[in-house]
Design a protein around this motif. Structure first.
Motif, mmCIF file in Angstrom:
data_model
loop_
_atom_site.group_PDB
_atom_site.id
_atom_site.type_symbol
_atom_site.label_atom_id
_atom_site.label_comp_id
_atom_site.label_asym_id
_atom_site.label_seq_id
_atom_site.Cartn_x
_atom_site.Cartn_y
_atom_site.Cartn_z
ATOM 1 N N LYS A 1 0.968 -1.074 -0.071
ATOM 2 C CA LYS A 1 0.168 -0.355 -0.458
ATOM 3 C C LYS A 1 1.063 1.382 0.396
ATOM 4 O O LYS A 1 1.435 1.110 0.257
ATOM 5 N N PRO A 2 0.074 1.910 -0.818
ATOM 6 C CA PRO A 2 -0.805 2.612 -0.878
ATOM 7 C C PRO A 2 -1.746 1.901 -2.753
ATOM 8 O O PRO A 2 -0.324 1.907 -3.317
ATOM 9 N N LEU A 3 -2.843 1.973 -2.581
ATOM 10 C CA LEU A 3 -2.843 0.759 -3.662
ATOM 11 C C LEU A 3 -3.482 2.457 -5.142
ATOM 12 O O LEU A 3 -3.734 3.136 -4.455
ATOM 13 N N SER A 4 -3.316 1.482 -6.435
ATOM 14 C CA SER A 4 -3.723 3.028 -7.337
ATOM 15 C C SER A 4 -4.855 1.650 -8.164
ATOM 16 O O SER A 4 -4.466 0.514 -8.537
ATOM 17 N N VAL A 5 -5.569 1.764 -9.054
ATOM 18 C CA VAL A 5 -6.010 1.660 -10.146
ATOM 19 C C VAL A 5 -5.290 1.406 -11.320
ATOM 20 O O VAL A 5 -5.084 -0.417 -11.202
ATOM 21 N N GLY A 6 -4.388 1.296 -11.626
ATOM 22 C CA GLY A 6 -3.610 1.567 -12.360
ATOM 23 C C GLY A 6 -2.513 0.050 -11.870
ATOM 24 O O GLY A 6 -2.239 -0.905 -12.566
ATOM 25 N N LEU A 7 -2.361 0.094 -10.398
ATOM 26 C CA LEU A 7 -1.589 -0.544 -10.136
ATOM 27 C C LEU A 7 -2.356 -2.205 -9.995
ATOM 28 O O LEU A 7 -1.952 -3.254 -10.292
ATOM 29 N N LEU A 8 -3.400 -2.745 -9.601
ATOM 30 C CA LEU A 8 -4.436 -3.414 -9.078
ATOM 31 C C LEU A 8 -4.546 -3.882 -10.913
ATOM 32 O O LEU A 8 -4.441 -4.728 -10.735
ATOM 33 N N GLN A 9 -4.483 -2.600 -11.335
ATOM 34 C CA GLN A 9 -5.159 -3.443 -13.566
ATOM 35 C C GLN A 9 -3.958 -4.123 -13.552
ATOM 36 O O GLN A 9 -4.590 -5.327 -14.096
ATOM 37 N N ARG A 10 -2.980 -3.346 -13.538
ATOM 38 C CA ARG A 10 -1.884 -4.542 -14.312
ATOM 39 C C ARG A 10 -1.585 -5.728 -13.618
ATOM 40 O O ARG A 10 -0.951 -7.048 -14.089
ATOM 41 N N ALA A 11 -1.519 -5.929 -11.899
ATOM 42 C CA ALA A 11 -1.277 -7.167 -11.488
ATOM 43 C C ALA A 11 -2.101 -7.976 -11.927
ATOM 44 O O ALA A 11 -2.267 -9.537 -11.043
ATOM 45 N N LEU A 12 -3.274 -7.925 -11.818
ATOM 46 C CA LEU A 12 -4.746 -8.309 -12.211
ATOM 47 C C LEU A 12 -4.887 -9.190 -13.523
ATOM 48 O O LEU A 12 -5.211 -10.630 -14.213
ATOM 49 N N THR A 13 -3.032 -8.795 -14.592
ATOM 50 C CA THR A 13 -3.918 -9.122 -16.035
ATOM 51 C C THR A 13 -2.450 -9.391 -16.523
ATOM 52 O O THR A 13 -2.589 -9.978 -17.157
ATOM 53 N N ALA A 14 -1.581 -8.743 -15.506
ATOM 54 C CA ALA A 14 0.104 -9.837 -16.075
ATOM 55 C C ALA A 14 0.191 -11.373 -15.487
ATOM 56 O O ALA A 14 -0.343 -11.324 -14.837
ATOM 57 N N ARG A 15 1.192 -11.626 -15.996
ATOM 58 C CA ARG A 15 1.328 -13.450 -15.676
ATOM 59 C C ARG A 15 2.427 -13.685 -16.306
ATOM 60 O O ARG A 15 2.411 -13.845 -17.590
ATOM 61 N N ASP A 16 3.395 -13.942 -15.923
ATOM 62 C CA ASP A 16 4.415 -14.603 -16.384
ATOM 63 C C ASP A 16 4.328 -15.572 -16.335
ATOM 64 O O ASP A 16 3.785 -16.907 -16.429
ATOM 65 N N PRO A 17 5.103 -15.634 -18.613
ATOM 66 C CA PRO A 17 4.469 -17.224 -18.828
ATOM 67 C C PRO A 17 5.449 -18.200 -17.652
ATOM 68 O O PRO A 17 5.211 -19.220 -18.156
ATOM 69 N N ALA A 18 6.690 -17.570 -17.678
ATOM 70 C CA ALA A 18 7.639 -18.806 -16.593
ATOM 71 C C ALA A 18 6.830 -18.873 -15.280
ATOM 72 O O ALA A 18 7.285 -20.089 -14.327
ATOM 73 N N ALA A 19 5.442 -18.176 -15.013
ATOM 74 C CA ALA A 19 5.413 -18.799 -13.351
ATOM 75 C C ALA A 19 4.800 -20.033 -13.282
ATOM 76 O O ALA A 19 3.896 -20.459 -14.167
ATOM 77 N N THR A 20 5.081 -21.194 -12.359
ATOM 78 C CA THR A 20 3.827 -21.770 -11.862
ATOM 79 C C THR A 20 2.353 -21.796 -12.249
ATOM 80 O O THR A 20 1.805 -21.555 -11.274
ATOM 81 N N LEU A 21 1.904 -22.473 -12.809
ATOM 82 C CA LEU A 21 -0.064 -22.705 -12.197
ATOM 83 C C LEU A 21 0.172 -24.075 -11.192
ATOM 84 O O LEU A 21 0.080 -24.438 -11.537
ATOM 85 N N ARG A 22 -1.050 -23.346 -10.664
ATOM 86 C CA ARG A 22 -1.584 -23.688 -9.194
ATOM 87 C C ARG A 22 -2.052 -25.418 -9.799
ATOM 88 O O ARG A 22 -2.970 -24.862 -10.732
ATOM 89 N N THR A 23 -1.618 -26.566 -9.472
ATOM 90 C CA THR A 23 -2.938 -27.638 -10.187
ATOM 91 C C THR A 23 -3.098 -28.268 -9.374
ATOM 92 O O THR A 23 -2.235 -28.127 -7.771
ATOM 93 N N GLY A 24 -4.586 -28.956 -8.352
ATOM 94 C CA GLY A 24 -4.432 -29.562 -7.570
ATOM 95 C C GLY A 24 -3.827 -31.294 -7.948
ATOM 96 O O GLY A 24 -3.365 -31.244 -8.730
ATOM 97 N N ASN A 25 -4.566 -32.313 -7.397
ATOM 98 C CA ASN A 25 -3.875 -33.386 -7.125
ATOM 99 C C ASN A 25 -4.631 -34.530 -7.700
ATOM 100 O O ASN A 25 -5.631 -34.834 -7.025
ATOM 101 N N ALA A 26 -3.798 -35.252 -8.354
ATOM 102 C CA ALA A 26 -4.834 -36.571 -8.194
ATOM 103 C C ALA A 26 -4.658 -37.475 -7.887
ATOM 104 O O ALA A 26 -3.721 -38.034 -7.542
#
Length: 406
Positions: free
Chosen positions: A123-148
């Motif tokens: 904090k403090p937050l801004s609309v632009g900061l939140l928008q970038r955080a919600l739309t950005a996705r690092d292609p190398a980031a690990t995708l959470r998945t459940g377990n079979a």
């Protein structure tokens, strides 16, 4: 109260419609910023509430479905890492989580990103900061998945489905994990009668679909027992052969893992390529046996088969005493010694509890605790990493989800 506040303010979980975004933040300024973001981006299905991470966890337990995106505030949390681990227990693996806090902590930021959290904002937050955080996705980031989790019986009648359904109900009803129970017997297993459900033949409908299995199609085919326990099954007519294209089972399991903490695969009476794909996709395999010589031999064969899988699953042997103890049956110690397995859980003979569960559809964990229910709780603790015998993995492994225990 402004028009924006009137539109977005909710007071109870029953009034929440947060399919796209749910935000639980601790201060008024952050609340206002998130509300402005929702209006600015025209997010149709969103909710923002004031509260702590504990409030967010309790709220997620009551919702029918987790939101697609989640903003959660760890400000004031004495143990933010532990709190986020608890959050991952009730939050669908597919949810994109943005964490908000007051600390400009590089180590925390890196740890969270590496664990699969989409972003960490201070904090403090801004609309632009939140928008970038919600739309950005690092292609190398690990995708959470459940377990079979795969359940197979050494032979028919050893109680595989009874144990699997009991464990699924406990995980869903008590620990609030989101469970997909898949009965891979296309001609009808016992799960629907035990849960008092009627199949819609959704499993075979999905598997024969020539198009790629997607989330909307899966949601239409799942039959809910509760908000946290959903069943996928079929009951084809006897004599009606069903040919499953290669890879379809694996594709379905991988799709389900993105939205459920555990995908429980019931292989009672199932063999061949279908079983092979299920074993290959599973992080955990439970083999159920009884105290007969035939079951011991078949258990040894199943153990060899599962140990050779490239997925290297964690294998647990379940020795189920489904019959009244009499002389002549294989001793448990001899059984374990013959198979050379140290990881074995023995379930006691308990006919009244199991008769009610199988014929009346009652959860075995309801009412007075019994030795069998205690055994099921032990299995749940082992699976989720909550026992001393199987200590929990670090919080970041559980958040990342890929073979981490949640």
């Amino acid at each position: 109260m402004s028009a924006i506040e009137s539109l977005l303010r909710f007071t109870s979980s029953s009034a929440i419609n947060a399919e796209d975004l749910l935000a639980v933040v601790s201060d008024r300024d952050s609340e206002t910023t998130v509300k402005n973001l929702i209006v600015d981006q025209s997010i149709a299905s969103a909710c923002v509430q004031r509260g702590t991470i504990d409030d967010a966890i309790q709220l997620l337990k009551t919702l029918d479905r987790s939101p697609r995106q989640l903003i959660v505030d760890v400000s004031g949390s004495a143990m933010p890492i532990s709190d986020l681990a608890r959050l991952s227990d009730v939050c669908d693996p597919s949810v994109a989580v943005v964490v908000v806090g007051e600390r400009n902590d590089v180590d925390l930021y890196r740890s969270l990103l590496g664990a699969g959290v989409q972003d960490y904002l201070f904090k403090p937050l801004s609309v632009g900061l939140l928008q970038r955080a919600l739309t950005a996705r690092d292609p190398a980031a690990t995708l959470r998945t459940g377990n079979a989790v795969c359940f197979a019986g050494a032979r028919g009648g050893v109680g595989t489905t009874t144990i699997a359904v009991s464990l699924a109900r406990f995980l869903a009803d008590v620990t609030h994990r989101r469970i997909a129970y898949v009965d891979l017997n296309f001609h009808g297993g016992a799960v629907n009668s035990m849960l008092r459900l009627t199949t819609n033949n959704g499993l075979t409908e999905l598997l024969q679909n020539p198009q790629r299995i997607d989330t909307p199609l899966i949601n239409r085919m799942l039959v809910p027992k509760s908000n946290h326990l959903l069943v996928l099954s079929s009951e084809l007519q006897y004599g009606n052969d069903f040919v499953c294209r290669p890879g379809a089972i694996s594709e379905l399991i991988n799709a389900l893992k993105r939205h459920f903490h555990y995908v429980m695969l019931d292989l009672s009476g199932v063999a061949g390529s279908i079983a092979e794909e299920a074993f290959d996709a599973s992080a955990f395999v439970y083999i159920t046996s009884d105290r007969s010589v035939h079951a011991a031999r078949e258990t040894a064969r199943l153990l060899r088969f599962t140990e050779d899988r490239d997925s290297d699953p964690t294998i647990t042997l379940l020795l189920n005493n489904q019959h009244e103890p009499v002389a002549g049956r294989v001793d448990a110690a001899d059984f374990q010694r013959a198979l050379g397995r140290a990881s074995m859980v023995e379930l006691p003979y308990e006919p009244k509890t199991l008769a009610a569960a199988e014929n009346l559809g009652e959860p075995i964990a309801a009412g007075k605790p019994t030795p069998f229910t205690s055994a099921v709780v032990e299995l749940a603790n082992m699976l989720t990493g909550r026992t001393e015998a199987a200590p929990p993995k670090p919080w970041y492994a559980r958040l990342a989800g890929n073979r981490g225990r949640r």
